[in-house]
Design a protein around this motif. Structure first.
Motif, PDB file in Angstrom:
ATOM      1  N   LEU A 129       0.812  -1.217   0.000  1.00  0.00           N
ATOM      2  CA  LEU A 129       0.000   0.000   0.000  1.00  0.00           C
ATOM      3  C   LEU A 129       0.845   1.266   0.000  1.00  0.00           C
ATOM      4  N   GLY A 130       2.116   1.139   0.317  1.00  0.00           N
ATOM      5  CA  GLY A 130       2.960   2.319   0.386  1.00  0.00           C
ATOM      6  C   GLY A 130       2.679   3.131   1.638  1.00  0.00           C
ATOM      7  N   GLN A 131       3.457   4.195   1.823  1.00  0.00           N
ATOM      8  CA  GLN A 131       3.293   5.025   3.003  1.00  0.00           C
ATOM      9  C   GLN A 131       2.145   6.018   2.809  1.00  0.00           C
ATOM     10  N   PRO A 132       1.238   6.113   3.780  1.00  0.00           N
ATOM     11  CA  PRO A 132       0.149   7.088   3.671  1.00  0.00           C
ATOM     12  C   PRO A 132       0.675   8.515   3.818  1.00  0.00           C
ATOM     13  N   TYR A 133      -0.098   9.460   3.271  1.00  0.00           N
ATOM     14  CA  TYR A 133       0.284  10.865   3.309  1.00  0.00           C
ATOM     15  C   TYR A 133      -0.368  11.624   4.461  1.00  0.00           C
ATOM     16  N   THR A 134      -1.649  11.344   4.703  1.00  0.00           N
ATOM     17  CA  THR A 134      -2.367  12.082   5.737  1.00  0.00           C
ATOM     18  C   THR A 134      -3.248  11.150   6.534  1.00  0.00           C
ATOM     19  N   ILE A 135      -3.520  11.557   7.780  1.00  0.00           N
ATOM     20  CA  ILE A 135      -4.475  10.850   8.630  1.00  0.00           C
ATOM     21  C   ILE A 135      -5.222  11.903   9.434  1.00  0.00           C
ATOM     22  N   LEU A 136      -6.533  11.744   9.548  1.00  0.00           N
ATOM     23  CA  LEU A 136      -7.368  12.732  10.233  1.00  0.00           C
ATOM     24  C   LEU A 136      -8.376  12.014  11.122  1.00  0.00           C
ATOM     25  N   ILE A 137      -8.375  12.361  12.432  1.00  0.00           N
ATOM     26  CA  ILE A 137      -9.297  11.759  13.397  1.00  0.00           C
ATOM     27  C   ILE A 137     -10.570  12.588  13.489  1.00  0.00           C
TER      28      ILE A 137
END
Length: 339
Positions: A129-137
């Motif tokens: 999947l590769g490295q994610p760019y953003t994460i938002l809770i």
């Protein structure tokens, strides 16, 4: 006094003086500093796949920043003892040894309390999947009462768009627990930070646990708010949070007609984790024909008012504001032909 007596007295005095000097005499520790045993706690948890949290990663190696390590068992579970205490000072490094298609995950900022066990479920990202760019809770700020529950969700994006993965969830304070899917349960009054991390990125949310309160009605919607002259159906939706849990059939819509007659309808749970944190919904039928008794009644618009009452298992109640629904009037007939 004889010479022998004087020598004996001198020897006794020397022994007494020596025994009074720190570090001398029998039973001392030779002047060595006392041994300080550091305060420690325990970390337990499970290693799972971020793209399928129901599947574990047995055989993974878990290493603590203080040097201790463990290998996940056949269920993916692990326990590490004697971890030095600290508020958000511990870092875990998880290596997926048995399944090389999964990457290494690092989780930083875990708090360890003295003689207590900290539980964390670590979600490891597939390499493909590769490295994610953003994460938002979401939500970013929440308040619940003791024993209450609230569901946090994390939106993760990578190079190709949104990723269907679950991050690692954990707390920096010991006021409750959070599970692998982001459901938080408040156990102690206080504040904490909810952290979701995946790959090399993370996001945080603030959560406050208060003493027991009446049910918290966070939203209440009626749709539509206008109906034709014949009446029809409106949908009443409400979201309620309560640490004591809502009583059976404890969420009710009250419908007040233009003559101030009141009818009620139970709103069943339609989504959410439990009656401690959920969404309740029902369709309500509005029939204006029971109100219209004359032609004059038929031509005027009618207003119905709807509100929601929620009652918990402790007997505490909360009532929302009213929302109005307007039923259109019937147009007056024109004059007879030929007049």
């Amino acid at each position: 006094m004889s010479l022998r007596s004087r020598l004996a007295i001198t020897a006794v005095l020397v022994v007494l003086v020596v025994s009074m000097i720190p570090g001398c005499g029998g039973g001392g520790n030779g002047g060595a500093p006392p041994i300080i045993v550091p305060d420690t706690g325990t970390i337990t948890g499970r290693v799972v796949k971020a793209d399928n949290p129901a599947a574990s990663l047995p055989g993974s190696r878990i290493t603590v920043s203080s040097g201790q390590s463990a290998v996940a068992d056949a269920q993916g579970d692990f326990t590490i003892l004697n971890v030095p205490v600290g508020a958000g000072t511990v870092t875990l490094t998880i290596e997926s040894i048995s399944d090389p298609t999964y990457s290494t995950q690092r989780v930083s900022g875990i708090g360890i309390a003295k003689d207590e066990t900290t539980a964390v479920t670590v979600a490891v990202l597939p390499i493909a999947l590769g490295q994610p760019y953003t994460i938002l809770i979401n939500p970013s700020v929440a308040a619940i009462d003791r024993n209450g529950e609230i569901q946090f969700a994390a939106t993760v994006q990578g190079a190709g768009g949104y990723l269907n993965v679950q991050p690692t969830w954990y707390l920096t304070g010991s006021i409750g627990v959070i599970d692998v899917n982001g459901k938080f349960t408040g156990l102690t009054v206080g504040t904490a930070t909810v952290v979701a991390t995946i790959g090399s990125i993370s996001d945080q949310a603030n959560v406050t646990v208060t003493a027991s309160r009446p049910p918290q009605i966070t939203t209440m919607l009626v749709n539509p708010t206008s109906l034709p002259s014949s009446g029809g159906t409106v949908t009443v939706t409400t979201a309620v949070n309560d640490g004591d849990g809502l009583k059976n059939n404890g969420v009710v819509a009250e419908i007040v007609d233009p003559l101030n007659n009141v009818t009620t309808q139970v709103l069943p749970l339609v989504s959410g984790t439990s009656t401690k944190d959920g969404t309740f919904r029902a369709n309500v039928t509005i029939d204006p024909n029971t109100i219209r008794q004359s032609q004059e009644d038929a031509t005027r618009a009618l207003t119905y008012s709807i509100r929601v009452t929620a009652e918990d298992n402790g007997g505490a109640k909360t009532t929302s504001d009213f929302q109005d629904v307007t039923v259109a009037g019937i147009d007056e007939p024109g004059p007879p032909p030929g007049l």
